[in-house]
Write a protein that holds these residues in place. Structure first.
Motif, short mmCIF file in Angstrom:
data_model
loop_
_atom_site.label_atom_id
_atom_site.label_comp_id
_atom_site.label_asym_id
_atom_site.label_seq_id
_atom_site.Cartn_x
_atom_site.Cartn_y
_atom_site.Cartn_z
N ASP A 173 0.74 -1.22 0.31
CA ASP A 173 -0.27 0.39 -0.68
C ASP A 173 1.06 0.87 0.05
O ASP A 173 1.99 1.11 0.35
CB ASP A 173 -0.90 -0.16 1.17
CG ASP A 173 -0.08 -0.05 2.33
OD1 ASP A 173 0.34 0.58 2.81
OD2 ASP A 173 -1.21 -0.22 3.30
N ASP A 174 -0.31 2.73 0.08
CA ASP A 174 1.01 3.56 0.04
C ASP A 174 2.48 3.68 1.01
O ASP A 174 3.12 4.08 0.76
CB ASP A 174 -0.04 4.82 -0.50
CG ASP A 174 -1.27 4.94 -1.55
OD1 ASP A 174 -0.42 5.15 -2.59
OD2 ASP A 174 -1.64 4.56 -1.14
N THR A 181 -0.40 -3.33 -6.04
CA THR A 181 -0.34 -2.62 -5.59
C THR A 181 -1.99 -1.13 -6.05
O THR A 181 -1.72 -1.43 -7.09
CB THR A 181 0.55 -1.36 -4.88
OG1 THR A 181 0.43 -0.67 -4.45
CG2 THR A 181 0.94 -1.35 -7.31
N ALA A 182 -2.06 -0.55 -5.17
CA ALA A 182 -3.28 0.87 -5.78
C ALA A 182 -2.62 2.00 -5.78
O ALA A 182 -3.17 3.08 -5.82
CB ALA A 182 -4.83 0.89 -4.88
N SER A 183 -1.92 1.99 -5.64
CA SER A 183 -0.68 3.15 -5.76
C SER A 183 0.42 3.48 -6.42
O SER A 183 1.23 2.25 -7.42
CB SER A 183 0.95 2.90 -4.58
OG SER A 183 1.70 3.97 -4.22
N GLN A 223 -8.33 -1.13 -7.49
CA GLN A 223 -9.27 -0.35 -7.39
C GLN A 223 -8.58 -0.57 -5.54
O GLN A 223 -8.68 -1.52 -4.76
CB GLN A 223 -10.23 -0.07 -7.71
CG GLN A 223 -10.28 0.57 -9.39
CD GLN A 223 -11.68 0.32 -9.51
OE1 GLN A 223 -12.45 -0.51 -9.52
NE2 GLN A 223 -11.96 1.62 -9.67
N ARG A 224 -9.02 0.79 -5.03
CA ARG A 224 -8.76 0.11 -2.89
C ARG A 224 -9.48 -0.24 -2.61
O ARG A 224 -11.42 0.12 -3.25
CB ARG A 224 -9.20 1.62 -2.39
CG ARG A 224 -7.95 2.98 -3.58
CD ARG A 224 -7.83 4.10 -2.29
NE ARG A 224 -6.17 4.55 -3.03
CZ ARG A 224 -5.67 4.67 -2.57
NH1 ARG A 224 -4.67 3.13 -1.97
NH2 ARG A 224 -4.26 4.62 -2.91
N TRP A 225 -9.65 -1.25 -2.03
CA TRP A 225 -10.58 -2.33 -1.44
C TRP A 225 -11.47 -1.61 -0.09
O TRP A 225 -11.08 -2.00 0.40
CB TRP A 225 -9.83 -3.48 -1.00
CG TRP A 225 -10.95 -5.04 -0.99
CD1 TRP A 225 -11.81 -5.25 -2.39
CD2 TRP A 225 -10.18 -5.78 0.69
NE1 TRP A 225 -11.76 -6.05 -1.42
CE2 TRP A 225 -11.35 -6.95 0.05
CE3 TRP A 225 -9.71 -5.86 1.07
CZ2 TRP A 225 -11.39 -8.09 0.54
CZ3 TRP A 225 -9.68 -7.02 1.65
CH2 TRP A 225 -10.71 -7.80 1.81
N ARG A 226 -12.46 -0.77 -0.42
CA ARG A 226 -13.07 -0.82 0.18
C ARG A 226 -14.76 -0.62 0.61
O ARG A 226 -15.51 -1.37 -1.19
CB ARG A 226 -13.28 1.28 0.06
CG ARG A 226 -11.59 1.60 0.30
CD ARG A 226 -11.80 2.88 -0.12
NE ARG A 226 -10.70 3.63 -0.06
CZ ARG A 226 -10.21 4.86 0.29
NH1 ARG A 226 -9.93 5.68 -0.74
NH2 ARG A 226 -8.67 5.29 0.41
N ARG A 264 -16.07 -4.28 -2.27
CA ARG A 264 -14.73 -5.34 -1.52
C ARG A 264 -14.96 -5.97 -2.42
O ARG A 264 -14.73 -7.08 -2.90
CB ARG A 264 -15.28 -5.51 0.10
CG ARG A 264 -14.49 -4.08 0.94
CD ARG A 264 -14.60 -4.14 2.54
NE ARG A 264 -14.54 -5.07 2.81
CZ ARG A 264 -13.03 -5.47 3.15
NH1 ARG A 264 -12.41 -3.82 3.56
NH2 ARG A 264 -12.60 -6.10 3.97
N SER A 283 -1.98 -3.75 3.80
CA SER A 283 -2.59 -4.68 2.79
C SER A 283 -2.50 -6.21 3.68
O SER A 283 -3.30 -6.60 2.35
CB SER A 283 -1.48 -4.46 1.94
OG SER A 283 -0.29 -4.90 2.47
#
Length: 369
Positions: free
Chosen positions: A20-21, A49-51, A68-71, A75, A101
């Motif tokens: 991750d970032d 990675t989403a970064s 894409q970010r896992w939100r 999800r 992550s």
């Protein structure tokens, strides 16, 4: 009786890194060195990675898979999309590099029945392992001795297989601090400009030094929400001519090569590449005691001071400004320590050794007479 391996497990392990970032921002150079070291070994590597920054680790055969970010509430569909992407070459090993992550990496490892490896580089990483609902087939890599000890403190995870793999950084050939007594001494601090980072303690310490501070320049290279407050503190302490807030145009490591003293004003709860890079760059280091790192050894690799104590930090700074030979001796000790314990090649070899051990355990053997 002879033992022969079947063809059920491919020769080349399929490894998927998760980053991750936050992991990249703190330890990007370390992960780059790890990837470079693994490229020459018999292993196939993908980085999930989403970064956007982490995409810079696309080195040679290393494939970067952006997701894409896992939100919530996306999800489930985003996990399925990632699983579909990885399914062409199902991973045998899933290695998550920081707690942000861990959940996604755990879901992917469970789906593919892969071995899950979690890298511990911060105290919050250990807390995140404790929060995982299932620790079966879980393996830990601790970046420092104190982090490995922290695992042992918690009964629930103390029995998990945990190996110590120290992060590797590049080293200079000789020390850089106080090479020219006619040059104005330079102090660096890269701590974030946030509450609890100790930058306010450093400014107070510089103020206490007063005229004893001399013709010295301090650069604060971090960023953060407390920058306006800290700038006002510099003004109140009458340090405008001696303290500069700056953002390096190049790498921080390049800035270190022209500086003398590196200051860590508060205990670090998370490992950063810059702490080790300062030692590897040949700077003299002043560090608050109680950090997750195990490389600041008082009187050998650094001057260690109690945290949240401006007077003690001022005394530590003055001791090096007044005795350049002491500073250079500590810098030499730090450089030798990094060369011995934080070699880039050793980091890659030890990490691959764990991968190989886990792959051997997954191999099915046939027995014949």
């Amino acid at each position: 009786m002879t033992t022969a391996s079947t063809a059920e497990t491919p020769q080349i392990p399929q490894l998927v890194f998760f980053m991750d970032d936050e992991a990249y921002e703190r330890l990007g150079p370390v992960w780059r060195h790890l990837c470079v070291g693994l490229v020459d070994l018999p292993i196939s590597i993908r980085l999930v990675t989403a970064s956007e920054q982490a995409g810079e680790l696309a080195l040679g055969p290393i494939e970067v898979v952006h997701h894409q970010r896992w939100r919530w509430p996306f999800r489930k569909p985003r996990l399925q999309e990632l699983l579909d992407t990885l399914s062409a070459r199902p991973p045998h090993l899933v290695h998550a590099l920081s707690s942000g992550s861990y959940p996604l990496a755990a879901a992917v490892a469970q789906h593919f029945d892969a071995e899950l490896i979690l890298h511990l580089t911060a105290l919050r990483d250990v807390e995140a392992v404790l929060d995982l609902p299932d620790t079966a087939r879980l393996h830990l890599i601790a970046a420092t001795g104190p982090l490995k000890d922290e695992v042992q403190r918690h009964e629930r995870i103390s029995r998990l297989p945990t190996v110590l793999v120290r992060p590797g950084v590049r080293c200079e050939g000789e020390v850089s601090c106080f090479v020219d007594d006619d040059r104005m001494p330079t102090l660096l601090c890269t701590s974030p400009l946030e509450r609890g980072s100790g930058v306010d303690t450093l400014i107070d310490a510089l103020g206490l030094l007063g005229e004893r501070y001399g013709d010295t320049m301090t650069f604060l290279l971090g960023g953060g929400s407390q920058e306006p407050v800290l700038r006002k503190q510099v003004v109140r302490s009458r340090l405008l001519q001696r303290v500069t807030f700056a953002r390096p145009l190049g790498s921080r490591r390049a800035v270190m090569q022209g500086a003398d003293i590196y200051i860590i004003p508060a205990p670090e709860t998370a490992l950063t590449a810059t702490s080790l890079q300062a030692m590897g760059s040949g700077m003299a280091v002043i560090a608050a005691e109680g950090s997750v790192g195990d490389f600041h050894v008082g009187g050998h690799t650094a001057v260690v001071h109690p945290p949240h104590a401006p007077a003690a930090l001022a005394e530590a700074i003055e001791s090096l400004l007044a005795d350049h030979q002491l500073a250079r001796r500590l810098a030499q000790g730090a450089l030798a320590h990094v060369k011995q314990y934080h070699a880039m090649s050793a980091m890659a070899e030890q990490t691959y050794s764990l991968y190989h051990e886990l792959m051997v355990k997954r191999t099915t053997f046939s027995l014949s007479t």
